[in-house]
Design a protein around this motif. Structure first.
Motif, PDB file in Angstrom:
ATOM      1  N   VAL A   1      14.490  19.846  -3.161  1.00  0.00           N
ATOM      2  CA  VAL A   1      13.677  19.906  -1.943  1.00  0.00           C
ATOM      3  C   VAL A   1      13.570  18.507  -1.339  1.00  0.00           C
ATOM      4  O   VAL A   1      13.453  17.512  -2.064  1.00  0.00           O
ATOM      5  CB  VAL A   1      12.278  20.474  -2.252  1.00  0.00           C
ATOM      6  N   HIS A   2      13.595  18.433  -0.023  1.00  0.00           N
ATOM      7  CA  HIS A   2      13.596  17.165   0.687  1.00  0.00           C
ATOM      8  C   HIS A   2      12.213  16.855   1.267  1.00  0.00           C
ATOM      9  O   HIS A   2      11.317  17.691   1.240  1.00  0.00           O
ATOM     10  CB  HIS A   2      14.619  17.200   1.823  1.00  0.00           C
ATOM     11  N   ALA A   3      12.069  15.655   1.815  1.00  0.00           N
ATOM     12  CA  ALA A   3      10.829  15.295   2.503  1.00  0.00           C
ATOM     13  C   ALA A   3      11.127  14.333   3.638  1.00  0.00           C
ATOM     14  O   ALA A   3      11.980  13.456   3.520  1.00  0.00           O
ATOM     15  CB  ALA A   3       9.834  14.661   1.535  1.00  0.00           C
ATOM     16  N   THR A   4      10.412  14.533   4.736  1.00  0.00           N
ATOM     17  CA  THR A   4      10.427  13.576   5.835  1.00  0.00           C
ATOM     18  C   THR A   4       9.046  12.964   6.029  1.00  0.00           C
ATOM     19  O   THR A   4       8.895  12.029   6.814  1.00  0.00           O
ATOM     20  CB  THR A   4      10.869  14.238   7.154  1.00  0.00           C
ATOM     21  N   GLY A   5       8.041  13.492   5.313  1.00  0.00           N
ATOM     22  CA  GLY A   5       6.687  12.987   5.480  1.00  0.00           C
ATOM     23  C   GLY A   5       5.835  13.109   4.234  1.00  0.00           C
ATOM     24  O   GLY A   5       4.647  13.425   4.314  1.00  0.00           O
ATOM     25  N   GLN A   6       6.425  12.880   3.071  1.00  0.00           N
ATOM     26  CA  GLN A   6       5.643  12.841   1.830  1.00  0.00           C
ATOM     27  C   GLN A   6       4.693  11.645   1.878  1.00  0.00           C
ATOM     28  O   GLN A   6       5.011  10.612   2.481  1.00  0.00           O
ATOM     29  CB  GLN A   6       6.586  12.725   0.637  1.00  0.00           C
ATOM     30  N   VAL A   7       3.536  11.781   1.250  1.00  0.00           N
ATOM     31  CA  VAL A   7       2.574  10.679   1.180  1.00  0.00           C
ATOM     32  C   VAL A   7       2.217  10.442  -0.278  1.00  0.00           C
ATOM     33  O   VAL A   7       1.971  11.391  -1.036  1.00  0.00           O
ATOM     34  CB  VAL A   7       1.304  10.978   1.992  1.00  0.00           C
ATOM     35  N   ALA A   8       2.198   9.182  -0.685  1.00  0.00           N
ATOM     36  CA  ALA A   8       1.813   8.801  -2.041  1.00  0.00           C
ATOM     37  C   ALA A   8       0.890   7.603  -1.978  1.00  0.00           C
ATOM     38  O   ALA A   8       0.936   6.816  -1.025  1.00  0.00           O
ATOM     39  CB  ALA A   8       3.043   8.482  -2.887  1.00  0.00           C
ATOM     40  N   THR A   9       0.034   7.465  -2.982  1.00  0.00           N
ATOM     41  CA  THR A   9      -0.842   6.308  -3.085  1.00  0.00           C
ATOM     42  C   THR A   9      -0.529   5.538  -4.355  1.00  0.00           C
ATOM     43  O   THR A   9      -0.168   6.120  -5.381  1.00  0.00           O
ATOM     44  CB  THR A   9      -2.327   6.716  -3.077  1.00  0.00           C
ATOM     45  N   CYS A  10      -0.677   4.215  -4.275  1.00  0.00           N
ATOM     46  CA  CYS A  10      -0.457   3.349  -5.426  1.00  0.00           C
ATOM     47  C   CYS A  10      -1.474   2.216  -5.399  1.00  0.00           C
ATOM     48  O   CYS A  10      -1.921   1.784  -4.324  1.00  0.00           O
ATOM     49  CB  CYS A  10       0.967   2.806  -5.454  1.00  0.00           C
ATOM     50  N   ASP A  11      -1.840   1.731  -6.574  1.00  0.00           N
ATOM     51  CA  ASP A  11      -2.734   0.587  -6.728  1.00  0.00           C
ATOM     52  C   ASP A  11      -1.924  -0.598  -7.226  1.00  0.00           C
ATOM     53  O   ASP A  11      -1.167  -0.475  -8.196  1.00  0.00           O
ATOM     54  CB  ASP A  11      -3.855   0.905  -7.719  1.00  0.00           C
ATOM     55  N   LEU A  12      -2.084  -1.738  -6.575  1.00  0.00           N
ATOM     56  CA  LEU A  12      -1.318  -2.931  -6.927  1.00  0.00           C
ATOM     57  C   LEU A  12      -2.254  -4.097  -7.217  1.00  0.00           C
ATOM     58  O   LEU A  12      -3.393  -4.137  -6.733  1.00  0.00           O
ATOM     59  CB  LEU A  12      -0.356  -3.296  -5.793  1.00  0.00           C
ATOM     60  N   ALA A  13      -1.785  -5.023  -7.994  1.00  0.00           N
ATOM     61  CA  ALA A  13      -2.603  -6.189  -8.339  1.00  0.00           C
ATOM     62  C   ALA A  13      -2.665  -7.186  -7.193  1.00  0.00           C
ATOM     63  O   ALA A  13      -3.688  -7.840  -6.971  1.00  0.00           O
ATOM     64  CB  ALA A  13      -2.041  -6.860  -9.590  1.00  0.00           C
ATOM     65  N   ARG A  14      -1.591  -7.287  -6.459  1.00  0.00           N
ATOM     66  CA  ARG A  14      -1.483  -8.279  -5.389  1.00  0.00           C
ATOM     67  C   ARG A  14      -1.876  -7.676  -4.052  1.00  0.00           C
ATOM     68  O   ARG A  14      -1.631  -6.491  -3.787  1.00  0.00           O
ATOM     69  CB  ARG A  14      -0.051  -8.796  -5.340  1.00  0.00           C
ATOM     70  N   ASP A  15      -2.476  -8.480  -3.192  1.00  0.00           N
ATOM     71  CA  ASP A  15      -2.828  -8.056  -1.841  1.00  0.00           C
ATOM     72  C   ASP A  15      -1.608  -8.255  -0.948  1.00  0.00           C
ATOM     73  O   ASP A  15      -1.382  -9.333  -0.386  1.00  0.00           O
ATOM     74  CB  ASP A  15      -4.016  -8.882  -1.335  1.00  0.00           C
ATOM     75  N   TRP A  16      -0.801  -7.194  -0.809  1.00  0.00           N
ATOM     76  CA  TRP A  16       0.463  -7.278  -0.090  1.00  0.00           C
ATOM     77  C   TRP A  16       0.255  -7.077   1.413  1.00  0.00           C
ATOM     78  O   TRP A  16      -0.566  -6.265   1.838  1.00  0.00           O
ATOM     79  CB  TRP A  16       1.419  -6.187  -0.576  1.00  0.00           C
ATOM     80  N   ASP A  17       1.034  -7.798   2.202  1.00  0.00           N
ATOM     81  CA  ASP A  17       1.190  -7.425   3.601  1.00  0.00           C
ATOM     82  C   ASP A  17       1.926  -6.088   3.627  1.00  0.00           C
ATOM     83  O   ASP A  17       2.967  -5.921   2.974  1.00  0.00           O
ATOM     84  CB  ASP A  17       2.002  -8.488   4.343  1.00  0.00           C
ATOM     85  N   ALA A  18       1.383  -5.110   4.363  1.00  0.00           N
ATOM     86  CA  ALA A  18       1.904  -3.742   4.299  1.00  0.00           C
ATOM     87  C   ALA A  18       3.373  -3.662   4.720  1.00  0.00           C
ATOM     88  O   ALA A  18       4.177  -2.948   4.094  1.00  0.00           O
ATOM     89  CB  ALA A  18       1.054  -2.823   5.161  1.00  0.00           C
ATOM     90  N   PHE A  19       3.739  -4.386   5.775  1.00  0.00           N
ATOM     91  CA  PHE A  19       5.134  -4.349   6.223  1.00  0.00           C
ATOM     92  C   PHE A  19       6.058  -4.955   5.167  1.00  0.00           C
ATOM     93  O   PHE A  19       7.120  -4.393   4.865  1.00  0.00           O
ATOM     94  CB  PHE A  19       5.286  -5.099   7.548  1.00  0.00           C
ATOM     95  N   ARG A  20       5.652  -6.072   4.594  1.00  0.00           N
ATOM     96  CA  ARG A  20       6.489  -6.697   3.563  1.00  0.00           C
ATOM     97  C   ARG A  20       6.603  -5.806   2.333  1.00  0.00           C
ATOM     98  O   ARG A  20       7.654  -5.776   1.673  1.00  0.00           O
ATOM     99  CB  ARG A  20       5.917  -8.063   3.190  1.00  0.00           C
ATOM    100  N   LEU A  21       5.550  -5.053   2.029  1.00  0.00           N
ATOM    101  CA  LEU A  21       5.605  -4.136   0.892  1.00  0.00           C
ATOM    102  C   LEU A  21       6.644  -3.049   1.131  1.00  0.00           C
ATOM    103  O   LEU A  21       7.471  -2.752   0.250  1.00  0.00           O
ATOM    104  CB  LEU A  21       4.233  -3.510   0.659  1.00  0.00           C
ATOM    105  N   SER A  22       6.643  -2.454   2.309  1.00  0.00           N
ATOM    106  CA  SER A  22       7.627  -1.402   2.597  1.00  0.00           C
ATOM    107  C   SER A  22       9.049  -1.950   2.591  1.00  0.00           C
ATOM    108  O   SER A  22       9.975  -1.313   2.069  1.00  0.00           O
ATOM    109  CB  SER A  22       7.320  -0.734   3.941  1.00  0.00           C
ATOM    110  N   GLU A  23       9.243  -3.155   3.140  1.00  0.00           N
ATOM    111  CA  GLU A  23      10.570  -3.761   3.155  1.00  0.00           C
ATOM    112  C   GLU A  23      11.062  -4.059   1.739  1.00  0.00           C
ATOM    113  O   GLU A  23      12.224  -3.809   1.399  1.00  0.00           O
ATOM    114  CB  GLU A  23      10.540  -5.049   3.978  1.00  0.00           C
ATOM    115  N   ALA A  24      10.168  -4.582   0.903  1.00  0.00           N
ATOM    116  CA  ALA A  24      10.552  -4.917  -0.468  1.00  0.00           C
ATOM    117  C   ALA A  24      10.874  -3.665  -1.270  1.00  0.00           C
ATOM    118  O   ALA A  24      11.844  -3.626  -2.047  1.00  0.00           O
ATOM    119  CB  ALA A  24       9.434  -5.706  -1.148  1.00  0.00           C
ATOM    120  N   LEU A  25      10.076  -2.624  -1.091  1.00  0.00           N
ATOM    121  CA  LEU A  25      10.349  -1.375  -1.810  1.00  0.00           C
ATOM    122  C   LEU A  25      11.683  -0.779  -1.374  1.00  0.00           C
ATOM    123  O   LEU A  25      12.465  -0.306  -2.212  1.00  0.00           O
ATOM    124  CB  LEU A  25       9.214  -0.374  -1.579  1.00  0.00           C
ATOM    125  N   ASN A  26      11.952  -0.777  -0.089  1.00  0.00           N
ATOM    126  CA  ASN A  26      13.228  -0.226   0.387  1.00  0.00           C
ATOM    127  C   ASN A  26      14.416  -1.018  -0.160  1.00  0.00           C
ATOM    128  O   ASN A  26      15.464  -0.442  -0.477  1.00  0.00           O
ATOM    129  CB  ASN A  26      13.261  -0.204   1.912  1.00  0.00           C
TER     130      ASN A  26
END
Length: 257
Positions: free
Chosen positions: A56-81
């Motif tokens: 099964v595929h997804a175009t709009g799945q949502v997940a939550t995660c807790d991290l130790a570091r206060d990441w800039d949200a855009f940089r977090l998405s770029e790093a994960l990708n």
């Protein structure tokens, strides 16, 4: 610990589903958690709005995660990708959310789309992403059959025998059929919306409505199957590859800004 919501897109073809597998099989959850571990070493556990099945595929799945570091949200998405390559998983957006926001328990609705293609020639570009049937379908008959399923019902007939939900009673808010042009045939998209779904409910409904469209069932037979409250009364369960989790609704959309 800062909490983040991730909007995730993925091709479910190579995965055994969303949920991390004890047997070591590839999962979407496992891929995202492994990418998080590249950013912050250690074990990560993320929570998703819906546990999609294998294929099964997804175009709009949502997940939550807790991290130790206060990441800039855009940089977090770029790093994960970057660390998710070459897996067919993409973080569309990452946003900082309140500590009490939870991808699953805060959700007010889930939205799914199922893509069914009717044509004689084998599909090529959409292989693994649609369910193909060979014979013409009557979309209006399927719409008529679908009217019996909206609202509050006991969906035992359309529930997998392996479903772990406490009750088969669910409210299906919407089933909408959309007819789309498709080379050499026709595509019918089933859009379903509800607060939550039973295991295999969408695929059971679409498989049953396909029988109506093919002329094997009368539209009223869908009502009879529903009222039977018997899994044996269900039509065939269609394959997973046409199913997409397209969105999750929250009281306050974290991705709206």
């Amino acid at each position: 610990m800062p909490r983040y919501a991730l909007k995730i897109e993925y091709d479910g073809t190579p995965f055994a589903g969303w949920q991390r597998q004890a047997q070591g099989q590839a999962s979407v959850q496992g891929a995202v958690e492994a990418a998080l571990a590249k950013l912050e070493p250690g074990q990560h556990t993320i929570a998703a709005a819906g546990r999609t099945d294998a294929g099964v595929h997804a175009t709009g799945q949502v997940a939550t995660c807790d991290l130790a570091r206060d990441w800039d949200a855009f940089r977090l998405s770029e790093a994960l990708n970057f660390h998710l390559k070459p897996a067919p998983v993409s973080i569309l957006r990452a946003v900082r959310v309140a500590d009490d926001f939870h991808a699953r328990f805060s959700a007010m609705e889930r939205r799914y789309t199922f893509r069914l293609v009717q044509r004689r020639a084998p599909v090529t570009h959409d292989r693994g992403r649609v369910w193909q049937v060979l014979n013409p379908l009557d979309a209006d008959a399927m719409r008529e059959g679908a009217t019996f399923l909206t609202g509050l019902h006991d969906f035992t007939t359309f529930r997998s025998s392996m479903c772990q939900a406490a009750s088969p009673v669910k409210t299906l808010d919407e089933i909408r059929l959309e007819e789309c042009d498709y080379p050499g045939g026709q595509e019918i998209r089933f859009h379903l919306r509800a607060r939550s779904f039973l295991h295999n409910q969408v695929r059971s409904i679409v498989g049953t409505l396909e029988r109506v469209g093919a002329g094997s069932w009368a539209p009223e037979a869908v009502k009879q199957a529903l009222e039977a409250r018997d899994r044996a009364a269900c039509g065939p369960v269609c394959p997973p590859q046409g199913l997409y989790l397209t969105g999750v609704g929250y009281p306050d959309d974290p991705f709206a800004a």
